[in-house]
Enzyme design. Structure first.
Site, PDB file in Angstrom:
ATOM      1  N   LEU A   1       0.829  -1.199   0.000  1.00  0.00           N
ATOM      2  CA  LEU A   1       0.000   0.000   0.000  1.00  0.00           C
ATOM      3  C   LEU A   1       0.869   1.257   0.000  1.00  0.00           C
ATOM      4  CD1 LEU A   1      -2.493  -1.482   2.559  1.00  0.00           C
ATOM      5  CD2 LEU A   1      -3.052  -0.919   0.183  1.00  0.00           C
TER       6      LEU A   1
ATOM      7  N   THR B   1       6.475   0.624   1.651  1.00  0.00           N
ATOM      8  CA  THR B   1       7.589   1.396   2.203  1.00  0.00           C
ATOM      9  C   THR B   1       7.012   2.402   3.174  1.00  0.00           C
ATOM     10  OG1 THR B   1       8.857   1.151   0.160  1.00  0.00           O
ATOM     11  CG2 THR B   1       9.542   2.899   1.668  1.00  0.00           C
TER      12      THR B   1
ATOM     13  N   LYS C   1      15.505  -0.052   3.161  1.00  0.00           N
ATOM     14  CA  LYS C   1      14.815   0.481   1.976  1.00  0.00           C
ATOM     15  C   LYS C   1      14.966   2.005   1.896  1.00  0.00           C
ATOM     16  CE  LYS C   1      12.146   0.784  -1.622  1.00  0.00           C
ATOM     17  NZ  LYS C   1      10.735   0.379  -1.603  1.00  0.00           N
TER      18      LYS C   1
ATOM     19  N   LYS D   1       7.743  10.991  -0.494  1.00  0.00           N
ATOM     20  CA  LYS D   1       7.323  10.368   0.772  1.00  0.00           C
ATOM     21  C   LYS D   1       8.466   9.573   1.391  1.00  0.00           C
ATOM     22  CE  LYS D   1       5.532   6.475   0.689  1.00  0.00           C
ATOM     23  NZ  LYS D   1       5.957   5.048   0.827  1.00  0.00           N
TER      24      LYS D   1
END
Length: 408
Positions: free
Chosen positions: A65, A96, A169, A230
């Site tokens: 998502l 993430t 990540k 983001k």
């Protein structure tokens, strides 16, 4: 065969779910927009109306998502997946969302529910080919229970306990975004030095996978600039300001401000490249009252590029004599002719002037000066200062003008 619920069928989620279905897993899918589930349902997956319906009776629930809010809503919100899980089920979050959100989600899970944070490195082509790198943070036992599903998606790198995959990540994506930003600066240098873009990218592609992406062209979005922003925000949350990534973040925000959020991350390179050229903004901030004299601006904001500073000019000829003693209009015409030639020699013009400073020996003669000035400076007026002085360095000079210009 593993009984899997897959929540989130966006650009990455849909091909990942298709890989799981093709590998023979029993798959239930849910997406906030139900129409996205139709192709998978046609291929044999069960389309669920809610996350809870998708998760009921499943061994593994995978979330893919947009952000932490979406993950927590799908798991813990009304008709959320967690309420329908049987003891012993495992949740693998492949979104993430950052290590803090991962720990927050893990702490809310009931006892007996396993958890793996497993964001992926790669984009749509890798998702379609089953060649993603899965950055897993988990206990060994929980990760082992995801092995069959992850095998269909790519290769697992076990980074450590829950949260470690999410942290890794952010490291990877920080470098990825910075790479595209750096290429924008590099191509701007190529433009300034007259280097062919194709040749520059060809050589840069030997050291930069991002340059290889640029050679392929932008194409459909693989990783949108909004998602990159983001992730970069998560990476820099709590970090000291002023580093390279902070500068990259400012460039990303500028691109978002220009409406590029839905474009692929590669668009950042072109945005930075285009905006590396000289830009001048003249104007009066809304927070400051307008000057009583509309003939000048409060501010001149210059981004990038060289500046030209022209020292005070008077109407003096090559013999050291002042043209037309006592004639303000004539002296102004001579000075603006000199200034125009200086600007032209540097590739600029009167429209590039950002500041003008004028010294008059008699303020009562400023109307004559203004009439000449307005014939040459016709756009938005630059910042300006005009002062009266008792005399200039030559006794016949009535006026002296200096200026600052932005060289395009």
């Amino acid at each position: 065969m593993t009984r899997i619920a897959f929540l989130g069928l966006g650009r990455m989620g849909a091909p990942m779910a298709a890989r799981l279905l093709a590998a023979g897993h029993d798959l239930a899918v849910w997406n906030r927009t139900p129409a996205r589930a139709a192709p998978l349902a046609g291929a044999g997956a069960t389309a669920a109306a809610t996350p809870a319906e998708a998760a009921a009776g499943r061994d593994l629930v995978i979330t893919m998502l947009t952000d932490a809010d979406a993950v927590e809503a799908a798991l813990f919100g009304p008709a959320g997946a967690v309420a329908a899980l049987a003891p012993g089920a495992v949740i693998a979050d492949m979104s993430t969302i950052g290590p803090d959100a991962v720990r927050r989600v893990r702490d809310r899970l009931p006892a007996g529910i396993g958890f793996v944070d497993a964001p992926v490195s790669g984009s749509v082509p890798q998702a379609e080919a089953g060649e993603l790198v899965i950055l897993a943070g988990a206990a060994e036992a929980d990760l082992a229970r995801c092995a069959a599903a992850f095998e269909a998606l790519g290769h697992v790198r076990h980074a450590g306990p829950p949260g470690a995959g999410a942290a890794l990540k952010l490291v990877v994506n920080g470098a990825l975004v910075a790479g595209f930003a750096t290429l924008g600066e590099a191509l701007a240098v190529a433009d300034r030095l007259g280097v062919d873009t194709g040749l520059a990218l060809e050589l840069l592609s030997r050291v930069s996978p991002q340059a290889r992406r640029l050679l392929d062209g932008e194409g459909p979005p693989r990783f949108t600039l909004a998602l990159a922003a983001k992730d970069l925000g998560l990476a820099l949350d709590g970090a000291a300001q002023g580093g390279v990534l902070s500068a990259v973040q400012a460039r990303v925000q500028a691109a978002l401000g220009d409406g590029l959020g839905g474009r692929d991350l590669t668009s950042l390179t072109d945005h930075i490249r285009r905006n590396a050229q000289m830009r001048v903004t003249l104007g009066n901030p809304d927070t400051v009252p307008a000057p009583p004299n509309p003939a000048y601006s409060h501010t001149a904001y210059v981004t990038q590029g060289p500046m030209l500073y022209v020292s005070g000019q008077i109407a003096m000829d090559e013999d050291g004599k002042v043209d037309a003693p006592g004639d303000m209009t004539r002296q102004c015409e001579v000075i603006f002719s000199l200034l125009g030639r200086i600007l032209t020699a540097h590739g600029a013009g009167f429209d590039d002037v950002v500041n003008i400073r004028t010294f008059l020996t008699d303020m009562d003669l400023r109307a004559e000066y203004a009439a000449v000035r307005y014939r040459h400076i016709t756009g938005t007026p630059p910042t300006s200062t005009t002062v009266e002085v008792p005399r200039l360095f030559h006794p016949d000079a009535l006026i002296e003008i200096e200026l600052v210009a932005a060289v395009p």
